[in-house]
Design an enzyme around this catalytic site. Structure first.
Site, PDB file in Angstrom:
ATOM      1  N   SER A 185      38.494  45.492  25.101  1.00  0.00           N
ATOM      2  CA  SER A 185      37.203  45.124  25.707  1.00  0.00           C
ATOM      3  C   SER A 185      36.471  44.236  24.706  1.00  0.00           C
ATOM      4  O   SER A 185      35.966  43.167  25.030  1.00  0.00           O
ATOM      5  CB  SER A 185      36.354  46.369  25.974  1.00  0.00           C
ATOM      6  N   GLU A 198      40.824  55.244  15.993  1.00  0.00           N
ATOM      7  CA  GLU A 198      41.526  54.310  16.886  1.00  0.00           C
ATOM      8  C   GLU A 198      42.300  53.210  16.156  1.00  0.00           C
ATOM      9  O   GLU A 198      43.402  52.835  16.568  1.00  0.00           O
ATOM     10  CB  GLU A 198      40.577  53.708  17.932  1.00  0.00           C
ATOM     11  N   ARG A 234      39.223  46.614   8.365  1.00  0.00           N
ATOM     12  CA  ARG A 234      38.710  45.891   9.539  1.00  0.00           C
ATOM     13  C   ARG A 234      37.795  44.808   8.990  1.00  0.00           C
ATOM     14  O   ARG A 234      36.676  45.093   8.591  1.00  0.00           O
ATOM     15  CB  ARG A 234      37.949  46.843  10.468  1.00  0.00           C
ATOM     16  N   SER A 257      38.808  43.553  17.524  1.00  0.00           N
ATOM     17  CA  SER A 257      38.810  43.965  16.115  1.00  0.00           C
ATOM     18  C   SER A 257      39.832  43.142  15.359  1.00  0.00           C
ATOM     19  O   SER A 257      40.941  42.913  15.857  1.00  0.00           O
ATOM     20  CB  SER A 257      39.192  45.443  15.987  1.00  0.00           C
TER      21      SER A 257
HETATM   22  N1  LIG Z   1      44.489  46.655  34.890  1.00  0.00           N
HETATM   23  C1  LIG Z   1      43.490  46.219  34.119  1.00  0.00           C
HETATM   24  N2  LIG Z   1      42.219  46.580  34.396  1.00  0.00           N
HETATM   25  C2  LIG Z   1      41.191  46.153  33.652  1.00  0.00           C
HETATM   26  N3  LIG Z   1      41.342  45.328  32.584  1.00  0.00           N
HETATM   27  C3  LIG Z   1      42.576  44.946  32.247  1.00  0.00           C
HETATM   28  C4  LIG Z   1      43.701  45.364  33.004  1.00  0.00           C
HETATM   29  N4  LIG Z   1      44.804  44.854  32.430  1.00  0.00           N
HETATM   30  C5  LIG Z   1      44.393  44.119  31.389  1.00  0.00           C
HETATM   31  N5  LIG Z   1      43.040  44.165  31.264  1.00  0.00           N
HETATM   32  C6  LIG Z   1      42.304  43.474  30.187  1.00  0.00           C
HETATM   33  O1  LIG Z   1      42.407  44.305  29.052  1.00  0.00           O
HETATM   34  C7  LIG Z   1      41.123  44.578  28.496  1.00  0.00           C
HETATM   35  C8  LIG Z   1      41.105  45.968  27.921  1.00  0.00           C
HETATM   36  O2  LIG Z   1      42.075  46.000  26.891  1.00  0.00           O
HETATM   37  P1  LIG Z   1      42.419  47.319  26.082  1.00  0.00           P
HETATM   38  O3  LIG Z   1      42.941  48.360  26.976  1.00  0.00           O
HETATM   39  O4  LIG Z   1      43.314  46.899  24.962  1.00  0.00           O
HETATM   40  O5  LIG Z   1      40.996  47.665  25.502  1.00  0.00           O
HETATM   41  P2  LIG Z   1      40.145  49.012  25.546  1.00  0.00           P
HETATM   42  O6  LIG Z   1      40.847  50.013  24.694  1.00  0.00           O
HETATM   43  O7  LIG Z   1      39.828  49.398  26.920  1.00  0.00           O
HETATM   44  O8  LIG Z   1      38.823  48.491  24.820  1.00  0.00           O
HETATM   45  P3  LIG Z   1      38.220  48.858  23.388  1.00  0.00           P
HETATM   46  O9  LIG Z   1      39.395  48.976  22.440  1.00  0.00           O
HETATM   47  O10 LIG Z   1      37.350  47.714  23.045  1.00  0.00           O
HETATM   48  O11 LIG Z   1      37.539  50.163  23.577  1.00  0.00           O
HETATM   49  C9  LIG Z   1      40.172  44.377  29.650  1.00  0.00           C
HETATM   50  O12 LIG Z   1      38.888  44.029  29.186  1.00  0.00           O
HETATM   51  C10 LIG Z   1      40.822  43.252  30.441  1.00  0.00           C
HETATM   52  O13 LIG Z   1      40.500  41.992  29.911  1.00  0.00           O
HETATM   53  C1  LIG Z   2      33.994  48.908  19.299  1.00  0.00           C
HETATM   54  C2  LIG Z   2      35.502  48.723  19.387  1.00  0.00           C
HETATM   55  C3  LIG Z   2      36.125  48.944  18.007  1.00  0.00           C
HETATM   56  C4  LIG Z   2      36.027  49.806  20.351  1.00  0.00           C
HETATM   57  O1  LIG Z   2      37.402  49.695  20.506  1.00  0.00           O
HETATM   58  C5  LIG Z   2      35.879  47.328  19.937  1.00  0.00           C
HETATM   59  O2  LIG Z   2      35.390  47.186  21.224  1.00  0.00           O
HETATM   60  C6  LIG Z   2      35.381  46.188  19.059  1.00  0.00           C
HETATM   61  O3  LIG Z   2      35.945  45.930  18.040  1.00  0.00           O
HETATM   62  N1  LIG Z   2      34.313  45.475  19.486  1.00  0.00           N
HETATM   63  C7  LIG Z   2      33.750  44.358  18.741  1.00  0.00           C
HETATM   64  C8  LIG Z   2      32.586  44.845  17.913  1.00  0.00           C
HETATM   65  C9  LIG Z   2      32.162  43.794  16.885  1.00  0.00           C
HETATM   66  O4  LIG Z   2      31.404  42.890  17.239  1.00  0.00           O
HETATM   67  O5  LIG Z   2      32.645  43.853  15.747  1.00  0.00           O
END
Ligand SMILES: Nc1ncnc2c1ncn2[C@@H]1O[C@H](COP(=O)(O)OP(=O)(O)OP(=O)(O)O)[C@@H](O)[C@H]1O
Ligand SMILES: CC(C)(CO)[C@@H](O)C(=O)NCCC(=O)O
Length: 516
Positions: A334, A282, A349, A337
């Site tokens: 969510s 990712e 990272r 990083s």
């Molecule tokens: N339509 C939406 N629904 C839900 N969350 C949204 C929306 N638009 C923006 N967000 C925000 O974006 C965040 C998710 O961002 P992003 O898509 O970049 O991460 P992710 O890929 O889902 O998470 P990770 O990389 O940690 O697995 C949510 O936690 C919320 O704060």
């Molecule tokens: C676990 C990932 C990389 C998934 O995208 C992301 O949600 C993240 O970077 N979380 C924070 C984890 C940490 O505390 O380093």
């Protein structure tokens, strides 16, 4: 007050490695010392003008900035490369073999082929100085993204964006959102399933309960157009059913995917849809996608022109095309990083935090009952965080002068709630949402600043959907980076916010992957 001699000694101690200090004989050491003297004179003037609260920190920040500038100047001479786009690139079962190039331990990538490609930026180096790179678009963060349609089609051709003439899609399946990137060639005999995919995607702006097409982010590239779609990851089983019903995939079709969900949902894709996920890491995809968009969308990157002011939404484009390494990439999804990017193919990272976009959405759902991100951020726009945050003035009755803490500085996020008999009295969901945005945005910015200090980087790029069409958060982050770094570091933002991973996934057949 610290004396000149003390400062001079501190600066040299900080910058010169011990060995070179002992020898201090070579030309290089002399040059370094000489330069430090020049910097010292400059700093003395700055100290006189600004009288910072913490002179040593001020000095250190200034030096970090100087070192990064020198580094930038050096790296500008190096040619930038991007992965060669090979229309005969491997896919499917060959993906695994290609993965062996990756140095899994360090998270760094093995060097790419240096063969020149149409995606290799030419000799158009842009200056490392901000003023040389910036383009005043007279935009505010709320204005439309119509200028994304300007493009640099000469850098890549449609045949290089397709595989055997057929377009692909890239998925980034994150903890909260699934992002889709697809490229639609203008003239191409699409296979039946691909035709159905594009008809399905283009005939609507919304899909199911949470899916939506971000048409403002589409952009022309080569002889075609990139499209962007997202939906909530928790809807994945329903989305797979819908894709099956619409006949969007052939049996055994390979779909390029990244993010945690590329692992978690691989079996579901295989069982329900007969689709194999071709996976990529990712963060590698994030960086590849970012490189591509920085190269092909002229106004991708921007910054706030007046970060000192929390309420000033004016932004300016910044052309990141020139070599501006190293920089930090802070992805607020969510979770968060934090990457130190040394060049287009090398990154680490360096940190992360679990207090990110998911924290915002989770707490918003609990505290405000706002069910979705758009409602929560809309409510925040009219909210007043000072109704829930405890300010320095709530504690001191004014400023805390000894350490320069103004009365309007937040002393404790949500702390004011503790002062009230009825915690809910007089507060709106907007106040709570606004305070959460500040709390999380500022906290991430502060962590990014500290890491940037530690790794001697002055440019911090913020990405991820927590920033999605969210000028309040961006403003808070820009302010915070400016505040903590005394104006020496800059926060940059990106128009395609959370879509970089999906773009990187799109290009997986042209890169190495970690499994098939
Ligand atoms: N339509 C939406 N629904 C839900 N969350 C949204 C929306 N638009 C923006 N967000 C925000 O974006 C965040 C998710 O961002 P992003 O898509 O970049 O991460 P992710 O890929 O889902 O998470 P990770 O990389 O940690 O697995 C949510 O936690 C919320 O704060
Ligand atoms: C676990 C990932 C990389 C998934 O995208 C992301 O949600 C993240 O970077 N979380 C924070 C984890 C940490 O505390 O380093």
């Amino acid at each position: 007050m610290v004396s000149d001699t003390e400062i001079r000694r501190d600066v040299k101690d900080d910058v010169l490695p011990r060995d070179s200090r002992r020898k201090a004989a070579s030309d290089e050491d002399y040059f370094l010392l000489h330069k430090i003297d020049a910097v010292f004179d400059e700093l003395r003037a700055e100290l006189k003008d600004h009288r910072p609260r913490d002179p040593l920190m001020f000095l250190r920040n200034h030096l970090v900035h100087k070192v990064a500038q020198a580094h930038d100047r050096k790296s500008r001479r190096r040619a930038r490369t991007f992965v060669p786009a090979d229309s005969n690139a491997v896919i499917g079962s060959d993906l695994k073999a290609a993965s062996s190039h990756e140095d899994g331990e360090s998270g760094r990538l093995a060097p790419e082929s240096t063969q020149s490609s149409p995606m290799t930026s030419s000799s158009d180096e842009s200056s490392i100085e901000l003023s040389d790179n910036e383009t005043d678009t007279k935009q505010t963060s709320e204005t439309s993204h119509s200028n994304l349609r300007r493009h640099r089609s000469h850098r890549v051709s449609a045949s290089q964006l397709t595989l055997s003439g057929q377009p692909l899609i890239g998925l980034d399946i994150g903890g909260t959102l699934c992002k889709i990137c697809c490229f639609e060639p203008n003239s191409c005999d699409l296979q039946a399933t691909n035709r159905r995919k594009f008809d399905f995607l283009k005939n609507s702006m919304t899909y199911g309960t949470t899916g939506r097409r971000d048409s403002a982010l589409s952009f022309d590239c080569a002889d075609g157009k990139f499209h962007f779609i997202s939906f909530e990851t928790r809807r994945m089983p329903g989305a797979i059913e819908l894709m099956k019903k619409e006949g969007l995939f052939n049996d055994d079709e390979v779909v390029l995917a990244t993010g945690g969900g590329a692992h978690k949902y691989a079996d579901l894709f295989a069982k329900k849809l007969g689709v194999l996920l071709g996976r990529g890491d990712e963060l590698t995809c994030l960086l590849k996608g970012l490189n591509f968009l920085l190269e092909h969308v002229p106004d991708e990157c921007y910054y706030f022109t007046n970060p000192k002011s929390r309420g000033d939404p004016r932004t300016k484009s910044f052309d990141m095309q020139g070599t501006v390494y190293p920089y930090f990439l802070v992805n607020i999804g969510s979770g968060v990083s934090i990457l130190r990017v040394d060049n287009s193919d090398s990154y680490d990272r360096v940190s992360g935090t679990s207090i990110g976009g998911g924290t915002y959405m989770g707490l918003c759902r609990l505290l405000t009952k706002c069910e979705n991100f758009d409602r929560a951020t809309l409510a925040a726009a009219t909210g007043d965080s000072t109704r829930v945050d405890m300010l320095v003035s709530d504690i001191y009755g004014g400023d805390y002068d000894s350490f320069g803490l103004k009365g309007d500085v937040v002393a404790s996020a949500f702390g004011k709630i503790v002062m009230k008999d009825d915690p809910w009295e007089g507060i709106t969901k907007g106040d709570i949402s606004r305070s959460l945005i500040n709390m999380i945005g500022i906290n991430v910015a502060q962590l990014a600043y500290l890491c940037a200090m530690r790794y001697e980087v002055t440019r911090i790029l913020f990405a991820g959907n927590f920033l999605r069409q969210n000028p309040l958060t961006q403003n808070a982050i820009a302010f915070s980076v400016h505040y903590w770094s005394h104006g020496l570091m800059k926060a940059f933002f990106l128009r395609h916010e959370g879509y970089f991973g999906s773009v990187g996934a799109y290009f997986l057949p042209h890169q190495r992957q970690d499994s098939s």
